[in-house]
Design a protein around this motif. Structure first.
Motif, PDB file in Angstrom:
ATOM      1  N   TYR A 158       0.860  -1.174   0.000  1.00 45.10           N
ATOM      2  CA  TYR A 158       0.000   0.000   0.000  1.00 45.10           C
ATOM      3  C   TYR A 158       0.895   1.222   0.000  1.00 45.10           C
ATOM      4  N   GLU A 160       0.634   5.579  -0.408  1.00 36.39           N
ATOM      5  CA  GLU A 160      -0.300   6.695  -0.522  1.00 36.39           C
ATOM      6  C   GLU A 160       0.464   8.001  -0.421  1.00 36.39           C
ATOM      7  N   PRO A 162      -1.124  11.616   0.041  1.00 35.78           N
ATOM      8  CA  PRO A 162      -2.194  12.615   0.074  1.00 35.78           C
ATOM      9  C   PRO A 162      -1.654  14.020   0.367  1.00 35.78           C
ATOM     10  N   ALA A 233      -6.228   6.950  -8.156  1.00 39.31           N
ATOM     11  CA  ALA A 233      -5.910   5.736  -7.405  1.00 39.31           C
ATOM     12  C   ALA A 233      -5.681   4.622  -8.412  1.00 39.31           C
ATOM     13  N   VAL A 245      -1.825  -1.140  -3.974  1.00 39.85           N
ATOM     14  CA  VAL A 245      -2.782  -0.038  -4.116  1.00 39.85           C
ATOM     15  C   VAL A 245      -1.976   1.250  -3.998  1.00 39.85           C
ATOM     16  N   ILE A 247      -2.319   5.371  -4.001  1.00 43.69           N
ATOM     17  CA  ILE A 247      -3.232   6.501  -3.856  1.00 43.69           C
ATOM     18  C   ILE A 247      -2.425   7.791  -3.954  1.00 43.69           C
ATOM     19  N   ALA A 248      -2.876   8.711  -4.771  1.00 47.54           N
ATOM     20  CA  ALA A 248      -2.248  10.032  -4.799  1.00 47.54           C
ATOM     21  C   ALA A 248      -3.352  11.055  -4.977  1.00 47.54           C
ATOM     22  N   THR A 249      -3.280  12.096  -4.191  1.00 52.78           N
ATOM     23  CA  THR A 249      -4.313  13.118  -4.317  1.00 52.78           C
ATOM     24  C   THR A 249      -3.751  14.455  -3.881  1.00 52.78           C
ATOM     25  N   ARG A 260       3.314   7.730   2.547  1.00 52.43           N
ATOM     26  CA  ARG A 260       3.411   6.615   3.495  1.00 52.43           C
ATOM     27  C   ARG A 260       3.390   5.318   2.708  1.00 52.43           C
TER      28      ARG A 260
ATOM     29  N   ARG B 156     -13.690  12.719  -1.386  1.00 51.91           N
ATOM     30  CA  ARG B 156     -12.728  11.640  -1.341  1.00 51.91           C
ATOM     31  C   ARG B 156     -12.883  10.840  -0.051  1.00 51.91           C
ATOM     32  N   TYR B 158     -11.220   7.386   1.934  1.00 48.61           N
ATOM     33  CA  TYR B 158     -10.317   6.238   2.032  1.00 48.61           C
ATOM     34  C   TYR B 158     -10.717   5.443   3.266  1.00 48.61           C
ATOM     35  N   LEU B 235     -12.220   0.294  -5.797  1.00 54.80           N
ATOM     36  CA  LEU B 235     -12.460   1.711  -6.054  1.00 54.80           C
ATOM     37  C   LEU B 235     -13.970   1.882  -6.073  1.00 54.80           C
TER      38      LEU B 235
END
Lengths: 380, 380, 380, 380
Positions: A158, A160, A162, A233, A245, A247-249, A260, B156, B158, B235
């Motif tokens: 995982y 991410e 954010p 994502a 997985v 995740i970027a936002t 992380r 959003r 998560y 998702l």
């Protein structure tokens, strides 16, 4: 070191200077700090450079510097311009015989990245790409422990990243960072996915030693009127069957820079987060979670080599950045002096990581806007 | 309260008793604690029940109890058997006039869940489903603040629920929890996604007030020889255009029960994690992150109603569980006494949440094993 | 269980009922819940007690209950009145043959505590004192690891208990908790030091197994007009030469109930804090800090015996409280049935801890208000 | 910048170079890096200095440098030798017209510190003392908010600095850091209290703006055979009636460098810890705790001036250190150019802080070894 970009109004250029200078291995000797010659000149003055080493165009800089004598001439150039001004100065630098440090993503397009690689192969010069997060000692320790098999075969990843700073349309309010990053003409195909998704992707492959093979993604533009993605994502499949997985936002309102990563094998897992960068968590099925700390005597060789202070003196983002510069400069100096670089010095992102990042951008954009095809093979 | 299942060798039954009893609102008066009559009898004895209230079959229990007089007869039954033994005793209880508490997922199949709803509509009886995590006061506070619009329109979400206890094939080593949960005949279509994915899904809709409309998923079986999923990711698209990522895994070696949810609107975001359940984090674009703490005077009505101690006295999983029982018992008592229940008491998961969970299971299984179709509409 | 105090307007009485009932080992059968007979009666009704078991005075309760037959009569009484109403009902209960649970500090004066001990010796009855924090499983694990010598000889102890609720003079605004705690006639010699300092002190000796021998202290009254201390700090010397610092305050504005203890030997150290009660930190000079978690299979016998759920299901204050009740009730039941109690059941604070607490109060008050004498021997 | 001490085998010298160089405001131009001339020469070479600027004695350095022309000559000297070699080079530097940066404690004795102050007054030169912790932006923010009155009148201060590295007698195993720090001839009157106690003390007065007036202390030597204290604790009284507890230890086995401070007024409190240096916690009696983060737009002027990156890019110990150098160099440059320094630049520890530290050492040693006198007035 010479510099392309990084005028006194720029963010990332200042970071590069701090990172390059702190270890007393690198001096700033010249630069073309802005496409606006006046800003370039005033910036150079504020960096204590003599007038004749502050250039009005990078073309001029490469030409003039190439003509200087050994020891005076810059040894390498750092390119910290927006993405669309990466390729040309990089190629020109290489053609003029200078090593290169360049910010990520390496180029505007995958094709350009490949052409840089070809040029590097031809010239034998060295390029470093500033994927900062792999410069953290705790991240290197994670990689080494994965490689050593502490966690068994990796199954689950995982990652991410954010951020919240693009939650509203600040590019319209004149924020220069936001302005070029949200502009497809200056940033490239991707916004969020190019700017921070590539960091997350790089960290994943760097620590795991695995290669992503296909991905399923969704890319979103949340802020009305924005032209590039500000969120996305992806589900990722890796060569060994592991699953990821990502995740970027940039619209997670209130988040700072909270990259992380967690990774699990059949024997245990690890966790690292930039917000507490000197700690690496090791998780086990049958014994207590361990808090591994940078600077402690039990750390491996790579972590130790990339740490400056004893445990308990927090090192941060600038030191991680500086690790790339230090390893790059140690490598370049060894090459210039015909010594074989220590393997620990070669531990910095290269053009291959740059190509990999461009492949990720191409793949995630392709997958992310396609509502039909579920799995997209990584673009080669 | 009577009980179906929950013999002295069972895990979740003990939890239900603790949760039901602590508030001095509910007494355990009878039960059929095991499909093995001897275990049922010995369990009943250890729970200080008289012999004549410990039954050998649940059919017998419902018949006999229905014949007892008011005040002596149990008022409701708690069903804590494996999933495949939910439907029959629940229907029988309702047919016999008893209210029902039932563990999640509500039934073995979506169809069964719908039939229970129909029966509830016919009888006017009350059913509570123990989605524990929505019983935490900080979760209720989160829901109320989302509803009030503190964070603006939610964009959003998560949610993640990593566990590590099924990292190896412990079902072969005789672990009874693992045994039925990994067995499609006793657990249903889904393993991990049914067991904990439904919790994560419920939390998402509970806090956001949104409805998932379609999802794209991947479901994995990592441990060789296992028949049901032990991992998955989805998702999710929500009715208002919000996007979600749901992660659930039971092979994240070294993780305990780390359910965590984050949600972001255009004005701010929130974060809650079970590992620190008395804290709710509020994140803002323009001011400091706030640490909202259960038990403080500034908490909203729902959080206050579901908290037993002043701030600084950590409440945990059992208290969250007990909140479902307390609200359910307050509601049932009000109904029995022809009083209108306080809206705060009605805040417990019902058959509608149960149906929603079964729809999630059907949808995620459909999507997760299909490598072609990207987006699957939520099964109705 | 019968109860003295704990009417529906009281805080700690409700905690005692929750803690006593949750494990299905104890029933509330009678009580005198208030010095105001009407509150006592209405409270008893709201606790579902029959009218004839709700008493108007505790004297009446002990007399009437003593006359009931075995099995009907209460087995023990819980005393949850303010400090100045501890001694009389406790002595009366013991004289009437009832075991006793009592809140801390055990009495108004050291002398009273010693007289209770004498009465217990004479009657052979059992008394439990609710020093809640030693009921946490992670605290018991800490004690066992210290005893086993994991950390070597203990040298250094830091214990702190900061609260902020008495930062202003809320006793004047009618807060009943604040009112009696700040009143020397109802609370005793000490305010903060009696109310929470005794908890910190107990935890110190409980985990370390050491005895304080002398102390140097400063006691403060920060809020103008308050008659008892609302803050204090003490340097403590222990029998083995270890040194301690004890901090207790009720004017640390913004703090909740942040009791925390750290202890260091020559080989390693430990840390536990109530705000994250299911975690015990082990610190080592030569290897990573370990995060020991309640509910894990590697925990020792005492921690396991005092835990109700698997790892990852946070247990809290009420469960710690309930551990005292459960161990007390297991011990009392064994005694009543002429069985030898399991040593694990005997792990609850007794009259000796109560006497120790009163000695601490006497000593710290003596030392704390004396600006000349540096070290005061612990009062015996 | 020239340097006295800081050879390639030294710890703190390397820190000073990193901190001095990173901001591109200071160049290392000369040095006498060791009392061993060979180490000095080889160190200078590894720092890329020309041979003629590496000196064999500091006396030689001050003489030769004083004779160089403007622009070539060093502007200031940094003294990073053990405590007993602070005074002489500092006085010599000032007599030769050089500004001085010096590590803490400023001198071997209080008297020496006062003589340095006198010399500074005479020469008008500038001295910076590297009490690093007050260089952190979050610490500056804390100071500014206390000053502004956010927390009301400060009543309570807790400061602690636990380390574990001297838990055993590593000075006998040849650890050079431990060797001089535990030697009264090289370290001075105090061990732990001089090395880290002074840091804790400085932080206390820096943030609170208060002055300690008297203290009650206990000083301990835990490791057998050690000549200086490796542990201690003090109760402190401040000018306004506030009370403090100061803890410093080097035998807290397993602790790193865990300096932490908490401070409470009648309206609220604050907490800062070096282990998470970019966060400042604000605590309130009536609203949620706030997590103030370095780099955010809401930070005050001092915090902003001393931060290099946007929020979410962790800055650490080296940046805090560099803030002292940057402010010192901005001040010195302004003075050299006859400009008035911005008040923000003057925010670095000076000789007055050095004198204060020596007064603390004298006072705490006096109080700590006296078992009779309880309160000792701060030595003037």
């Amino acid at each position: 070191m010479g510099m392309v970009g990084g005028g006194s109004d720029a963010f990332i250029g200042a970071i590069h200077r701090l990172a390059a200078l702190m270890d007393n291995q690198i001096e700033l000797v010249c630069g073309c700090f802005s496409s606006d010659p006046e800003i370039s000149v005033s910036s150079g003055k504020s960096y204590f450079l003599p007038d004749n080493r502050v250039y009005r165009t990078y073309r001029e800089m490469f030409e003039k510097e190439a003509g200087l004598r050994d020891g005076e001439r810059m040894d390498f150039v750092t390119i910290v311009t927006p993405n669309f001004v990466h390729f040309e100065p990089a190629m020109m630098a290489l053609d003029s015989g200078f090593h290169v440090v360049i910010d990520k993503p390496i180029t505007f397009s995958l094709d350009e990245a490949k052409r840089i690689k070809q040029k590097l192969d031809e010239t034998g010069l060295t390029l470093a790409l500033t994927h900062t997060y792999s410069g953290y000692p705790a991240v290197k320790e994670a990689r080494d422990r994965v490689k050593r098999g502490d966690f068994g075969e990796i199954r689950r990843i995982y990652v991410e990243y954010p951020q919240g700073w693009l939650s509203s349309k600040i590019e319209d309010a004149g924020n220069p960072q936001a302005s070029w990053r949200t502009d497809p003409k200056r940033s490239g195909k991707a916004g969020c996915m190019g700017d921070i998704g590539t960091h997350a992707f790089h960290l994943t492959e760097y620590i795991s030693g695995l290669r992503a093979t296909e991905l399923c993604a969704e890319i979103n533009v949340f802020v009305p009127g924005r032209k590039l993605d500000d969120d996305g994502a992806a589900l990722i499949r890796f060569s060994n069957g592991a699953r990821g997985v990502l995740i970027a936002t940039q619209i997670a309102a209130g988040e700072e820079n909270a990259i992380r990563i967690r990774m699990y094998g059949n024997k245990g897992g690890l966790e690292w987060a930039q917000h507490e960068p000197n700690t690496l968590w090791l998780k086990w099925t049958d014994r207590p979670t361990e808090m591994v700390r940078v600077g402690q005597g039990y750390m491996g060789a790579a972590a130790r080599h990339n740490t400056r202070t004893p445990a308990g003196h927090p090192e941060g983002y600038l030191e991680a950045f500086a690790n790339i510069y230090r390893n790059f400069s140690l490598t370049v100096r060894a090459k210039m002096e015909n010594r074989k670089p220590d393997p620990l010095w070669l531990d910095f992102p290269t053009v291959d990581d740059g190509i990999r990042g461009m492949q990720f951008i191409d793949s995630v954009v392709k997958a992310g806007y396609d509502d039909k095809t579920k799995w997209v093979k990584m673009v080669e």
